[in-house]
Design an enzyme around this catalytic site. Structure first.
Site, PDB file in Angstrom:
ATOM      1  N   LYS A  32      37.717  33.453 -10.389  1.00 51.01           N
ATOM      2  CA  LYS A  32      38.149  33.730 -11.763  1.00 51.01           C
ATOM      3  C   LYS A  32      38.882  32.500 -12.291  1.00 51.01           C
ATOM      4  O   LYS A  32      40.036  32.275 -11.984  1.00 51.01           O
ATOM      5  CB  LYS A  32      39.058  34.952 -11.837  1.00 51.01           C
ATOM      6  CG  LYS A  32      39.523  35.265 -13.266  1.00 51.01           C
ATOM      7  CD  LYS A  32      40.432  36.496 -13.300  1.00 51.01           C
ATOM      8  CE  LYS A  32      40.908  36.789 -14.715  1.00 51.01           C
ATOM      9  NZ  LYS A  32      41.830  35.783 -15.251  1.00 51.01           N
ATOM     10  N   ASP A  74      42.827  20.661  -2.800  1.00 53.48           N
ATOM     11  CA  ASP A  74      42.495  19.411  -3.501  1.00 53.48           C
ATOM     12  C   ASP A  74      43.400  18.259  -3.084  1.00 53.48           C
ATOM     13  O   ASP A  74      42.970  17.099  -3.033  1.00 53.48           O
ATOM     14  CB  ASP A  74      42.585  19.614  -5.014  1.00 53.48           C
ATOM     15  CG  ASP A  74      41.354  20.301  -5.578  1.00 53.48           C
ATOM     16  OD1 ASP A  74      40.416  20.564  -4.800  1.00 53.48           O
ATOM     17  OD2 ASP A  74      41.340  20.590  -6.791  1.00 53.48           O
ATOM     18  N   SER A 134      42.228  34.167  -9.651  1.00 52.58           N
ATOM     19  CA  SER A 134      43.037  33.617 -10.731  1.00 52.58           C
ATOM     20  C   SER A 134      44.172  32.729 -10.215  1.00 52.58           C
ATOM     21  O   SER A 134      43.933  31.692  -9.635  1.00 52.58           O
ATOM     22  CB  SER A 134      43.564  34.766 -11.602  1.00 52.58           C
ATOM     23  OG  SER A 134      44.119  34.309 -12.809  1.00 52.58           O
TER      24      SER A 134
END
Length: 553
Positions: free
Chosen positions: A319, A305, A294
């Site tokens: 998740k 990224d 999460s």
């Protein structure tokens, strides 16, 4: 009031909220289906309560029905009754009223497993290994861990009386502890691993997590840290805004951190970095594991990224679902999945598809062949649909069966308790080692104690024997099976020697915990932490670090 009218009142309030979620189809038909099924449920519930052969508890029956209904959606959509609200609040805020200690059951004894430093339990003198016999006169032996926890928790400022038995003392002790508001740290440890690398461990994303991370990084830099190891392993996540704020510490202002997309289009939102960053240049290695989930995956994914740090460890849990709480009647609440989140590259890292379940109702993981490729800022290829894959994959060593047995039986715990009773102090956590002579003493201490176990090879041989008998091959291979069993049959004494270094690692951490608590355990693990050592290797080679971020590894 007409009975039929009463039955319609409840559905109408639900419809009022449900109407917002209707995305397509005839609204009138949707309203009718909701009202119809609510009416059926209400009449069924009434009939069961009236005519079932045994007495039933309406509260338990309803809770079972609600839980089953929500569980058919996903594991994260839950009903929270009024009597569980406090536990939920503790989970999301990290705060509760209590004594500040981890208490657990070991061999049917209620033991202090870890007092938090500078909180009431530790200040009152409770030690790891102390057995709690009574809590306000209630026999603790007859209570499970949850019941014990409820007895110890209470309003800040109130007192709780404990009867405690300590190893090596004949007389029991009566200790009165005044409860206080306990705030569990999101960052239980941060410190220097060596002269230039700082380390911080984030275990949760409750309120103030970003402030704690900022404080940790700032102080580590003041101590000389020129590189950071950011440990997110086994972190289950928490508050989304804290994840955004933590990512903001390392990426520039106005950068997209995460997007949420769900059925309620008005709730779809882009979360950007709102504040000036703390440091956009310091090299960072982020540790991840299969239980990082999460919010921790958001932070790890953002760092990957934007090529802001190198991820080291194992693929994360996967998740990618967002939950919100909605108020219900009688002070209860609904925690409901409202959206999926997408990190800057555009990928959603949700690993399990709950919307398309198998015939047996089980949800399956998204196949690797169906994962879609995305790109980081530097053009590195990353994938959606299965957690965040680390840049440096580290295989964790398997723990030997004998070590697992010693841990599960509480024998390492018990030996450490006896060791602490006999030794007033030890050297620092980083320097403490169990000597060969002490390990020999430990082996003798184990004599006569029960810690039998079965190895995986022995289990496989037993399965082979059973299948051979079932398929009538046993007589043909009996001699070979017997020879194999003799060769692999474990010998506890030999296993203690063969797995000496591994067992010593766990024993050192247990002993250190008696003197330096949770922070000491962390420092004692540094030398044998394969993920941390891999991260240090990357950080200590600027060329390798940059090559990974540029996709040249």
């Amino acid at each position: 009031m007409n009975t039929r009218l009463k039955k319609w009142l409840i559905p109408s309030t639900i419809i009022g909220a449900a109407a917002l979620t209707i995305a397509a189809g005839n609204p009138t038909e949707k309203y009718f289906e909701i009202a119809k099924n609510m009416d059926i449920f209400a009449t069924l519930f009434k009939e069961v309560n009236t005519y079932y052969v045994d007495e039933v508890s309406p509260n338990k029956l309803m809770k079972t029905g609600i839980d089953a209904m929500l569980n058919s959606l996903d594991p994260y959509t839950n009903y929270i009754p009024e009597d569980e609200i406090e536990d939920y609040r503790t989970m999301t805020t990290g705060q509760y009223g209590g004594i500040g200690a981890i208490i657990g059951k070991r061999n049917n004894k209620t033991l202090v497993l870890m007092p938090y430093e500078n909180f009431p339990a530790q200040k009152a003198g409770l030690r790891i290994g102390d057995e709690i016999l009574e809590i306000d006169g209630v026999d603790a032996a007859k209570k499970n861990s949850n019941d014990v926890s409820k007895l110890l928790k209470g309003q800040a400022g109130t007192a709780v009386k404990l009867k405690v038995k300590r190893f090596g003392q004949k007389e029991t002790m009566n200790i009165e502890i005044t409860r206080q508001r306990i705030k569990i740290d999101n960052v239980p440890y941060y410190g220097m691993v060596n002269d230039e690398v700082g380390y911080l461990h984030l275990t949760d994303f409750t309120s103030d997590a970003s402030k704690e991370v900022r404080k940790a990084v700032t102080e580590l830099k003041e101590k000389g840290a020129k590189k950071i190891v950011f440990d997110l392993r086994d972190n289950p996540g928490g508050l989304l805004n804290e994840a955004v704020n933590i990512a903001n510490l390392f990426v520039p202002k106005d950068k997209l951190v995460v997007s949420t997309k769900g059925k309620m289009t008005d709730w779809n939102k882009n979360y950007t970095a709102l504040n000036p960053p703390l440091d956009v240049d310091i090299p960072v290695a982020i540790l991840t594991s299969g239980r990082s989930a999460s919010a921790s995956e958001i932070v790890a994914g953002v760092m990957q990224d934007y090529d802001r740090g190198v991820l080291v460890g194992q693929r994360t849990f996967g998740k990618g679902l967002v939950q919100a709480t909605r108020p219900l009647s009688y002070n209860s609440q609904l925690k409901i999945t409202t959206a999926k989140y997408y990190i800057p590259s555009g990928r959603c890292i949700q690993a399990i598809d709950y919307s398309h379940k198998n015939e047996d109702g089980a949800a399956s993981r998204i196949a690797d062949s169906l994962r879609v490729a995305f790109k980081t800022s530097n053009g590195r290829v990353v994938y959606d649909g299965g957690g965040v894959t680390p840049d440096v994959d580290v295989e964790r060593p398997n723990t030997a069966p004998i070590t697992i047995s010693l841990l599960n039986k509480g024998l390492l715990f018990d030996y450490a308790t006896e060791y602490a009773a006999a030794h007033q102090s030890i050297v620092s956590a980083k320097k403490f080692k169990v000597s060969d002579a002490e390990y020999e003493h430990f082996m003798k201490w184990l004599s006569g104690k029960e810690y039998d176990y079965i190895t995986k090879v022995e289990t496989d041989l037993n399965d082979l024997t059973a299948n051979a008998k079932k398929e009538k091959y046993y007589d043909d291979i009996k001699e070979q099976i017997d020879q194999l069993k003799k060769r692999v049959s474990h010998n506890k004494e030999l296993d203690l020697v063969k797995n000496k270094e591994e067992i010593k690692e766990y024993l050192e951490q247990e002993i250190v915990s008696r003197y330096y608590y949770e922070k000491g355990v962390k420092e004692a693990s540094f030398d044998n932490d394969v993920d941390l050592q891999a991260a240090l290797k990357v950080l200590q080679s600027p060329t390798e670090y940059q090559n990974i971020l540029k996709g040249k590894k």
